[in-house]
Design an enzyme around this catalytic site. Structure first.
Site, PDB file in Angstrom:
ATOM      1  N   TYR A 147       0.821  -1.211   0.000  1.00 18.74           N
ATOM      2  CA  TYR A 147       0.000   0.000   0.000  1.00 18.74           C
ATOM      3  C   TYR A 147       0.862   1.272   0.000  1.00 18.74           C
ATOM      4  O   TYR A 147       0.374   2.353   0.281  1.00 18.74           O
ATOM      5  CB  TYR A 147      -0.941   0.008   1.209  1.00 18.74           C
ATOM      6  CG  TYR A 147      -1.998  -1.082   1.181  1.00 18.74           C
ATOM      7  CD1 TYR A 147      -2.927  -1.149   0.139  1.00 18.74           C
ATOM      8  CD2 TYR A 147      -2.075  -2.047   2.181  1.00 18.74           C
ATOM      9  CE1 TYR A 147      -3.897  -2.137   0.112  1.00 18.74           C
ATOM     10  CE2 TYR A 147      -3.048  -3.048   2.161  1.00 18.74           C
ATOM     11  CZ  TYR A 147      -3.960  -3.080   1.121  1.00 18.74           C
ATOM     12  OH  TYR A 147      -4.927  -4.059   1.095  1.00 18.74           O
ATOM     13  N   ASP A 208      -1.486 -10.798   8.688  1.00 21.75           N
ATOM     14  CA  ASP A 208      -0.766 -11.903   8.038  1.00 21.75           C
ATOM     15  C   ASP A 208       0.724 -11.929   8.363  1.00 21.75           C
ATOM     16  O   ASP A 208       1.305 -12.986   8.535  1.00 21.75           O
ATOM     17  CB  ASP A 208      -0.961 -11.841   6.517  1.00 21.75           C
ATOM     18  CG  ASP A 208      -2.376 -12.211   6.137  1.00 21.75           C
ATOM     19  OD1 ASP A 208      -2.632 -13.402   5.896  1.00 21.75           O
ATOM     20  OD2 ASP A 208      -3.237 -11.319   6.123  1.00 21.75           O
ATOM     21  N   HIS A 447       4.749  -6.435  -4.546  1.00 27.42           N
ATOM     22  CA  HIS A 447       3.311  -6.686  -4.592  1.00 27.42           C
ATOM     23  C   HIS A 447       2.540  -5.419  -4.288  1.00 27.42           C
ATOM     24  O   HIS A 447       3.025  -4.520  -3.613  1.00 27.42           O
ATOM     25  CB  HIS A 447       2.911  -7.798  -3.621  1.00 27.42           C
ATOM     26  CG  HIS A 447       3.190  -7.484  -2.187  1.00 27.42           C
ATOM     27  ND1 HIS A 447       2.212  -7.099  -1.296  1.00 27.42           N
ATOM     28  CD2 HIS A 447       4.330  -7.504  -1.478  1.00 27.42           C
ATOM     29  CE1 HIS A 447       2.756  -6.894  -0.107  1.00 27.42           C
ATOM     30  NE2 HIS A 447       4.038  -7.126  -0.181  1.00 27.42           N
ATOM     31  N   TYR A 528     -11.425  -1.100   0.412  1.00 25.76           N
ATOM     32  CA  TYR A 528     -11.413  -0.742   1.840  1.00 25.76           C
ATOM     33  C   TYR A 528     -10.137  -0.002   2.195  1.00 25.76           C
ATOM     34  O   TYR A 528     -10.059   0.626   3.262  1.00 25.76           O
ATOM     35  CB  TYR A 528     -11.567  -1.997   2.698  1.00 25.76           C
ATOM     36  CG  TYR A 528     -10.295  -2.673   3.174  1.00 25.76           C
ATOM     37  CD1 TYR A 528      -9.552  -3.501   2.336  1.00 25.76           C
ATOM     38  CD2 TYR A 528      -9.823  -2.491   4.470  1.00 25.76           C
ATOM     39  CE1 TYR A 528      -8.403  -4.128   2.779  1.00 25.76           C
ATOM     40  CE2 TYR A 528      -8.673  -3.111   4.928  1.00 25.76           C
ATOM     41  CZ  TYR A 528      -7.960  -3.932   4.079  1.00 25.76           C
ATOM     42  OH  TYR A 528      -6.804  -4.543   4.522  1.00 25.76           O
ATOM     43  N   ARG A 529      -9.150  -0.011   1.293  1.00 25.82           N
ATOM     44  CA  ARG A 529      -7.809   0.504   1.592  1.00 25.82           C
ATOM     45  C   ARG A 529      -7.060   0.454   0.276  1.00 25.82           C
ATOM     46  O   ARG A 529      -7.344  -0.391  -0.575  1.00 25.82           O
ATOM     47  CB  ARG A 529      -7.189  -0.461   2.591  1.00 25.82           C
ATOM     48  CG  ARG A 529      -5.819  -0.178   3.119  1.00 25.82           C
ATOM     49  CD  ARG A 529      -5.475  -1.328   4.065  1.00 25.82           C
ATOM     50  NE  ARG A 529      -4.211  -1.159   4.727  1.00 25.82           N
ATOM     51  CZ  ARG A 529      -3.657  -2.114   5.495  1.00 25.82           C
ATOM     52  NH1 ARG A 529      -4.268  -3.269   5.665  1.00 25.82           N
ATOM     53  NH2 ARG A 529      -2.511  -1.915   6.084  1.00 25.82           N
TER      54      ARG A 529
HETATM   55  C1  EUG Z   1      -3.428  -9.228   2.994  1.00 26.68           C
HETATM   56  C2  EUG Z   1      -4.570  -9.023   3.750  1.00 26.68           C
HETATM   57  C3  EUG Z   1      -5.126  -7.764   3.794  1.00 26.68           C
HETATM   58  C4  EUG Z   1      -4.554  -6.732   3.081  1.00 26.68           C
HETATM   59  C5  EUG Z   1      -3.414  -6.937   2.335  1.00 26.68           C
HETATM   60  C6  EUG Z   1      -2.851  -8.187   2.306  1.00 26.68           C
HETATM   61  C7  EUG Z   1      -2.859 -10.563   2.914  1.00 26.68           C
HETATM   62  C8  EUG Z   1      -3.061 -11.327   1.846  1.00 26.68           C
HETATM   63  C9  EUG Z   1      -7.095  -8.424   4.891  1.00 26.68           C
HETATM   64  O1  EUG Z   1      -6.252  -7.445   4.488  1.00 26.68           O
HETATM   65  O2  EUG Z   1      -5.160  -5.516   3.107  1.00 26.68           O
HETATM   66  C10 EUG Z   1      -2.835 -12.737   1.784  1.00 26.68           C
END
Ligand code: EUG
Length: 602
Positions: A147, A208, A447, A528-529
């Protein structure tokens, strides 16, 4: 020339550095690091760079201003950003640029990095920024990877890196199940502190990957995987430095002598906290967080589903179970391609062709995995003592097995390094590092996420999946979708992985993302973001009633930040002096993040 020195240094421990790794994950971190550097071909930057200047500020004024700030904060706490941009990796991430850059890496760079050591020093930085009209961009730790990482939206902003010196856990209450944190406290650090104190009855909720700041993740409205997975909903009480330098405490924090700041989030009067999440209205210097009671037992479970089309039926089964709390946590429903990638091997181990990896190859590889061939894998968690779990798990088993071909995977058949166990730890409050392994799918892997929200409905899940698949095929990007199921909605997280050293692939992925945001909005879905470079576009989709919400945000911005110094452009909110000068990033602006200067101070 090479990055051998970078690759060979050991991963810093939490005991050595606020952003370090806990002892119990050190081996895993070493392996992850080796994987990252194994596939890195991007030449290491070695030469010093031309210094960057904030927009609207003359070089000499800037140098004088930095000298003044050095006197206030100390020489070690003010750094010019003219050194080579050193990428590092997740655990040794830069604050000089976005490690996962989607633009030319020189686009989103700060002119300097400063390290305040207290709320008072944050106030001093803010007053200094107002005096010289210098844009500042706060980060907690800078691990918002996917992000934008640590990067500012406006090139030449001064990065305020809060975490390096403001990383104390101010309180953990074993009676109230709450804590009070500074911005430099990671999920790793909070977990470690609770363990060291022997508070086995307290659980935290982790996302995560656990290296991120609890405050940073929460104010960006991040997600974890226990029943406390909605981090923003679980916070209580903020301390905020406003763009004009005043400090406020929200909720009960406004009442001197209170003992309820971390237990009652609202206080009295308007609930102000909301405007300090996903915004540029202030710098959060303290935050309270609620902690979960240890439920007295837990049991991870996993089901696989064979066909892509099973998605519709499965999501319809999940909804009532989730809303009624038979499914208790924010679970993940993941696609097989990502299941393969999370094992950490480059895609070329399986397929050397152009375009997306063919389904036949994916399923051939999947058939060799311990969990067997499948298209969707559901990772869930049941909490409580055995007889309570048994009640819920038997209902789940009956319901999930209505999908033809559904299989329950017996965890006792899985090897200890299987990804299932990482999800098992995450959903029971133990931070992990496993997730980022799929970044190695591509050399110099980076990513960026496409993260739309939908209700928990089969038709919506299918529509979003199809929409993503179509664009991924068009741009030749392998599809890594995971549905994260909240209480009444799902965050679909689609991670686009690319070689960040390849400008053509960066452009393809950015084009693909712009289409995805546009396609989703056309069907009524919003994110959402989002990443810094997509914020203008995403904010632009929330445009009901002639953009009434953004007009409201702009009024707040102008009132709270009259000089427009605080993180200009973050979340699409531009201060007055930047407006109508082409700063917004859209399809048309391509890879250029900069507008045509700023209006002179009035
Ligand atoms: C992940 C989960 C997120 C996010 C970015 C990455 C992980 C991915 C639930 O939010 O905003 C496997």
């Amino acid at each position: 020339m090479s990055f051998l020195d970078e690759a060979q240094s050991d991963v810093p421990l939490l005991s050595e550095k606020h952003s370090g790794i806990p002892e119990f994950l050190l081996e895993k971190a070493r392996e992850a690091k080796a994987g990252v550097f194994e596939t890195r071909t991007k030449p290491k930057a070695t030469s010093d760079r031309r210094p960057v200047i904030p927009p609207g500020v003359e070089e000499q004024v800037f140098v004088t201003a930095l000298g003044e700030l050095e006197k206030q904060l100390g020489q070690d706490n003010v750094e010019r950003n003219n050194k080579p941009l050193k990428d590092g990796w997740y655990m040794e991430h830069p604050n000089t640029h976005d490690l996962m850059t989607i633009l030319d890496e020189e686009e989103l760079v700060p002119s300097a990095m400063v390290y305040p050591g207290s709320t008072e020093e944050v106030q001093q930085v803010v007053l200094w920024a107002n005096k010289y009209h210098i844009p500042i961009s706060p980060i907690s730790m800078g691990r918002n990877l996917g992000y934008g990482g640590a990067a500012p939206r406006v090139r030449g902003s001064v990065l305020v890196d809060l975490g390096r010196r403001m990383n104390k856990i101010l309180d953990i209450s074993p009676e109230d199940y709450t804590c009070l944190l500074e911005p430099g406290v990671s999920f790793f650090a909070l977990h470690d502190a609770i363990k060291k104190k022997g508070y086995d009855h307290l659980w935290i909720d982790v996302p995560d990957v656990g290296g991120g700041s609890v405050i940073g993740n929460t104010v960006d409205r991040g997600v974890g995987y226990t029943p406390y997975g909605d981090h923003w909903a679980c916070h209580s009480g903020l301390e905020v430095v406003l763009p004009t330098g005043e400090v406020i405490r929200t909720g009960m924090g406004a009442l001197p002598g209170n003992n309820t700041w971390q237990t009652f989030p609202y206080g009295f009067g308007p609930y102000s906290d909301g405007i300090f999440s996903q915004s540029n209205f202030g710098i959060v210097t303290k935050m309270g967080m609620t902690l979960m009671p240890n439920p007295g037992g837990h049991e991870g479970f996993m089901y696989t589903f064979q066909k892509e089309e099973d998605l519709n039926q499965l999501i319809e089964i999940i909804r009532p179970l989730r809303i009624s709390n038979i499914l208790e946590n924010v679970a993940q429903l993941r696609h097989v391609t990502q299941t393969i990638a999370v094992r950490g091997r480059p895609r070329t181990d399986f397929y050397k062709g152009e375009g997306t990896i063919p389904d036949s190859v994916v399923h051939e590889v999947a058939a060799t995995l311990p969990i067997g061939d499948h298209t969707w894998a559901y990772y869930g968690m049941s909490y409580g003592p055995p007889h309570i779990r048994q009640y819920k798990l038997s209902i789940i088993d009956t319901e999930f097995k209505k999908v033809p071909g559904a299989r329950r995977i017996d965890p006792s058949t899985l090897p200890p390094d299987e990804y299932f166990w990482a999800r098992d730890r995450i959903a029971s409050g133990t931070p992990e590092l496993h997730e980022l392994r799929w970044v190695n799918w591509m050399p110099n892997g980076a990513h960026i996420a496409f993260s739309p929200v939908s209700p928990i409905r089969g038709t919506d899940a299918t529509k979003l999946f199809e929409l993503a698949k179509k664009r991924h095929d068009e741009f030749g990007v392998d599809l890594f979708p995971a549905f994260c199921v909240g209480l009444r909605e799902m965050h679909l997280i689609v991670e686009l992985v690319y070689d960040r050293a390849d400008p053509k692939r960066r452009k393809d992925v950015l084009d693909c993302l712009r289409h995805l945001v546009e396609d989703a909005a056309a069907c009524g879905y919003g994110e959402y973001r989002t990443h810094l470079v997509l914020m203008d576009q995403v904010a632009g989709t929330y445009n009901w009633n002639d953009g009434a919400l953004m007009k409201f945000h702009e009024r707040l911005k102008d009132a709270l930040d009259p000089n427009g110094i605080m993180a200009p452009g973050r979340c699409g909110i531009w201060p007055k002096k930047y407006r109508n000068r082409g700063w917004e990033m859209t399809k048309a602006s391509g890879g250029n993040s900069q507008g045509d200067g700023v209006a002179p101070p009035s």
